[in-house]
Design an enzyme around this catalytic site. Structure first.
Site, PDB file in Angstrom:
ATOM      1  CG  ASP A  91      -1.945   1.047   1.242  1.00 33.00           C
ATOM      2  OD1 ASP A  91      -2.392   1.416   0.141  1.00 33.00           O
ATOM      3  OD2 ASP A  91      -2.334   1.519   2.327  1.00 33.00           O
TER       4      ASP A  91
ATOM      5  CG  ASP B   5      -1.876   1.788   6.711  1.00 29.58           C
ATOM      6  OD1 ASP B   5      -2.638   1.579   5.750  1.00 29.58           O
ATOM      7  OD2 ASP B   5      -1.297   2.870   6.888  1.00 29.58           O
TER       8      ASP B   5
ATOM      9  CG  ASP C 282      -4.369  -2.255   3.040  1.00 25.91           C
ATOM     10  OD1 ASP C 282      -4.615  -2.095   1.835  1.00 25.91           O
ATOM     11  OD2 ASP C 282      -3.850  -1.388   3.754  1.00 25.91           O
TER      12      ASP C 282
END
Length: 900
Positions: A331, A640, A644
């Site tokens: 990410d 985080d 996700d």
């Protein structure tokens, strides 16, 4: 009425939404309607996944070929030697089962964390009265009031809003709060761009709003993520898969060899019971009892080493899995970047300034073409920064040695840039107190504040906003001396293009004046006649340590891909800055809309080729991970946010952020970075590779013992000889050597070139053809040494007990010398250093003491049918051990010199 369907609520006008939900926006639902809908739709909470019962979960830990072998070994041992030795083996199995049970139980807490995320209150309109209720009581059709600081409790379609901004980063990956509207949108609008929706679990950062509940519980966007987590397959790790394959192969080999031994003895007319006992002895000899213990200890050591490098492992096999990773899907926001907007460029008075520093730490410098300058000498720069400081509602707070932001991240970046120039908000507020404000509205794209200016003959008005909205209100620009000059919109446009090409978000600033006798500010006062001050360009900067970490991963042959919900231009700019590809290489990027059009059949190839994926939805992250796995990759996914979690669970190893990560992402991940530092991933890869190396060393060390002992039994049966080693003695060899010698290899330090190697092929077996050849070579040498020494003793008239003791000693000493070779798969022991492993000498000395007890203590002689041996036997044994060491060393040299 069924509101919890696939209806595109963002595409419908307000009147139709209220009609479909049978609710009056001025009155809300009635109490009777609420009760009916609560019965129809249930509570507004996520349904936990029904898993295995604790008993079934515990019993499933025994469902493994290696465990079958060990259980059979314990039964066989009990039949041959009694329950003492059998209890040791079964104790190992039971301990491993307990560890596995605890790991899996903890791993399934992710959905519970999601359910806890909904434990909050909501303010609603029912029966014409505003009430505060538990979020679990919300139903479709409820009218909900929103204000700054609230966490949204269900999926809402907004029907009213005032300067409403929502932080959706945990759901979409968008690093900046989203400005909300109430207008209808096209039906195909992606989630991250549904500006008229407020989604469950997101946070109100600014303004107020009113929305109508359209989805609750499992039907919300966070509910869909919950279902994806439940449906995501938690894959076998490469280690568990290879150990399982190795165990199955070994199981059939042992059974076949034992059967062959029994058949050979029976055909030669041997006693059936004696032949059966010999076959059982062979099976016991071939079973590597120490293997599961070695795997657990090696992984546990890896866990301890990683903890020192800011990595917490939640699932033991994750240690090795990360070492075998071929692709890391990361990410962007908060992982590769700091999740702290930072001003990097300023344009004022016709001059370009670069600003150093990152994050909310107000330390940095200003440069003009790499030349350090003092901001106090730059009037236009100071005025531009002062505009950003005054036209601002955010606060920067210093707590526990950390700078924290209260308010909008964009405004926070403006505060920090002003602080870096030495401007003091408290002092400036005293000399320029705010008199009035025009709040930011998306329709106007600017914010304005009016301030008393005791040093001037008029109040000052400061504006900040989009370049277009500011320029059309300006008829002049402030020059370097803060004098009004001609406005050059073309030159300003070039500066904006240059900043946006770097992935910067650009805000423009302007100044106006109001007479001292006026104390109010309206839109008509800022419609024209303003002076353009300058531009500030900002972005969520990459972590400095992430740049080095990405470089290390690429050197190690690991691809790093960015999968984010942020805008494509920003994502590409960050990808370039952190070095996801070389400067001279093209960087392929794709948006979520285009990704949705790629078929499942074509996605694996595209996912492998493309480096950056932007504006992707949670299910698309999951889809990308699966596509890469189809191509045979070992995929690590970092993240985080709530969005996700499904991909973290589906990935071969999920990596969550410990500080900024949500509880959902931490529970779904296999490992957590306690410092949110992407650089820790490179360290974890290094440790993981070291763990796998050490496991291969142990297996390549222990297998020759088992094969060698099996060959001794088999040859003795075929030649109709007495057994050179008894079953009890075999158990002594297997358990003591694994404990005192083999475990030493788990503490070996990482080899110096470990991060210069390419990732190992996921399909590559634990033992390569070269290691199999080496294992067979050592097995033959050990078997030859055992037979040679045993026959030497018998021919010299020694007792059968003494001959067998010498044979056992031959295996122990031979294994100790072979241990020297196994400290590195390819290099000489001397290249590592004799004392680089502090456990090596203590382990060997402890083994020799234990063996001395086996040979010379009367109790051990009675238990294991051993007998004392003399100096001659020791010298012969040491000579044979040295021969094994030199032969294997020569084989390694030949492979290293001529075959590598």
């Amino acid at each position: 009425m069924n509101t919890q369907d696939k209806k595109s609520w963002h595409a419908l006008p307000e009147a139709q939404i209220l009609a479909d939900l049978h609710v009056d926006a001025m009155h809300g639902l009635s109490s009777d309607e609420v009760k009916e809908r609560q019965v129809q739709y249930g509570a507004n909470r996520l349904t936990p996944k029904k898993g295995k019962s604790p008993l079934l979960l515990f019993l499933s830990q025994f469902h493994d070929p290696l465990i079958y072998i060990l259980l059979a070994s314990s039964v066989i041992t009990a039949a041959l030697k009694g329950w003492v030795d059998a209890s040791v083996i079964f104790g190992v199995v039971f301990l491993n089962a307990i560890i596995g049970f605890i790991q899996e139980k903890n791993a399934l807490r992710a959905i519970d964390a999601l359910s806890r995320a909904l434990s909050l209150n909501a303010e609603v309109l029912r029966d014409g009265v505003r009430l505060t209720i538990a979020a679990a009581e919300l139903v479709p059709g409820d009218i909900v009031f929103l204000q700054s600081g609230d966490k949204v409790a269900a999926d809402l379609r907004l029907i009213k809003r005032r300067d409403l901004q929502i932080d959706e980063s945990a759901l979409t990956g968008e690093s900046v709060p989203v400005e909300k509207s109430t207008s209808s949108l096209p039906a195909h609008t992606v989630l991250a761009e549904c500006s008229n929706m407020a989604y469950s679990s997101t946070l109100i950062t600014y303004g107020t709003g009113v929305g109508v509940v359209v989805k609750t519980g499992d039907d919300t966007e966070i509910g869909r993520i919950n279902q994806m987590i439940a449906a995501a397959t938690e894959l076998e790790t490469p280690l568990t898969r290879k150990i399982a394959q190795f165990s199955r192969l070994l199981m059939w080999f042992i059974l076949g060899l034992a059967g062959l031994t029994f058949a050979a003895g029976w055909l030669r007319g041997g006693n059936l019971i004696d032949t059966f006992i010999a076959s059982v002895a062979l099976a016991v000899a071939a079973i590597p009892e120490g293997l599961p213990v070695a795997v657990t200890i090696a992984l546990a050591i890896g866990v301890a080493r990683m903890a020192k490098r800011q990595v917490i492992i939640r699932k033991l096999p994750a240690v090795e899995t990360l070492g075998g990773t071929t692709i890391i899907c990361s990410d962007k926001t908060g992982t590769l970047t700091q999740n702290q907007m930072t001003v990097q460029a300023v344009y004022a008075g016709g001059v370009n300034y670069e600003v150093s520093g990152s994050g909310y730490e107000p330390s940095g410098e200003f440069h003009i073409s790499d030349t350090l300058i003092n901001p106090d000498t730059q009037g236009a720069l100071t005025e531009c920064l002062k505009a950003g400081l005054l036209c601002n509602d955010a606060r920067l707070v210093h707590e526990d040695h950390i700078w924290k932001l209260e308010g909008d991240p964009t405004e926070g970046a403006l505060l920090v840039s002003a602080y870096k120039a030495g401007l003091n908000l408290t002092e400036i507020n005293q000399t320029h107190p705010r008199l009035d404000t025009i709040p930011f509205e998306s329709a106007h794209q600017f914010m304005a504040t009016m301030h008393l200016n005791s040093a001037a003959d008029a109040h000052h008005i400061y504006l900040k906003g989009s370049v277009e909205s500011i320029l059309r209100r300006c008829d002049a620009a402030l020059d370097a001396n803060l004098q009004r000059a001609a406005l050059d919109e073309a030159a300003i446009g070039l500066q904006v293009e240059a900043m946006t090409a770097r992935g910067l978000r650009v805000l423009a600033f302007a100044r106006g004046e109001r007479p001292l006798y006026e104390s109010t500010l309206g839109h008509e006062h800022v419609a024209d006649g303003l002076s353009f001050i300058g531009l500030q360009g900002m972005m969520d900067p990459p972590r400095e340590e992430a740049i080095a970490a990405v470089a290390r991963c690429r050197t190690a042959g690991i691809q790093v891909k960015m999968i984010t919900g942020d805008h494509l231009g920003t994502a590409v700019a960050i990808a370039r800055q952190i070095g996801l590809v070389n400067e001279d290489q093209p960087l392929e990027a794709l948006e979520g809309k285009a990704l949705a059009l790629i078929s499942d059949a074509n996605l694996p190839e595209a996912s492998e080729r493309i480096t950056v994926f932007a504006r992707v939805a949670p299910e698309q992250k999951l889809r990308l991970v699966k596509a890469l796995q189809v191509r045979g990759h070992i995929v690590a996914m970092t993240g985080d946010g709530v969005n996700d979690a499904p991909a973290l669970r589906q990935a071969n190893i999920g990596v969550a952020m410990g500080i900024t990560g949500t509880e959902v992402s931490k529970e779904a991940a296999a490992m957590v970075l306690t410092d949110d530092n992407f650089a820790s991933i490179a360290a974890a890869v290094e440790e993981g590779r070291g763990v796998y190396d050490n496991l291969v060393k142990f297996i390549s060390w222990t297998i020759p013992t088992n094969i060698g002992q099996g060959l001794v039994i088999l040859i003795a049966i075929l030649l109709n000889m007495q057994l050179p080693i008894l079953p009890g003695q075999i158990l002594w060899v297997n358990m003591t050597t694994a404990l005192f010698l083999g475990m030493v290899l788990a503490f070996e330090a990482r080899e110096s070139d470990i991060m210069q190697r390419s990732p190992r092929d996921p399909q590559q077996p634990i033992l390569t053809s070269r290691l199999i050849f080496r294992s067979i070579l050592v097995s033959l040498l050990l078997a030859g040494g055992v037979f040679g020494l045993f026959e030497w003793e018998v021919l010299n008239g020694e007792s059968i007990e003494k001959a067998r003791t010498a044979a056992v000693n031959m295996i122990i000493v031979g294994q100790a010398f072979y241990l020297l070779n196994c400290r590195s798969i390819s290099q000489s022991m001397w290249s590592l250093g004799l004392f680089s492993n502090p456990w090596f000498l203590p382990g060997v000395l402890t083994m020799l003491l234990a063996q001395a007890a086996f040979i010379y203590l009367p109790l051990m002689n009675w238990l294991f049918h051993s007998a004392p041996i003399g100096l001659d036997e020791w010298l012969l044994t040491l000579a044979a051990g040295l021969l094994i060491y030199f032969i294997v060393g020569m084989e390694k040299y030949i492979v290293r010199r001529f075959l590598s």
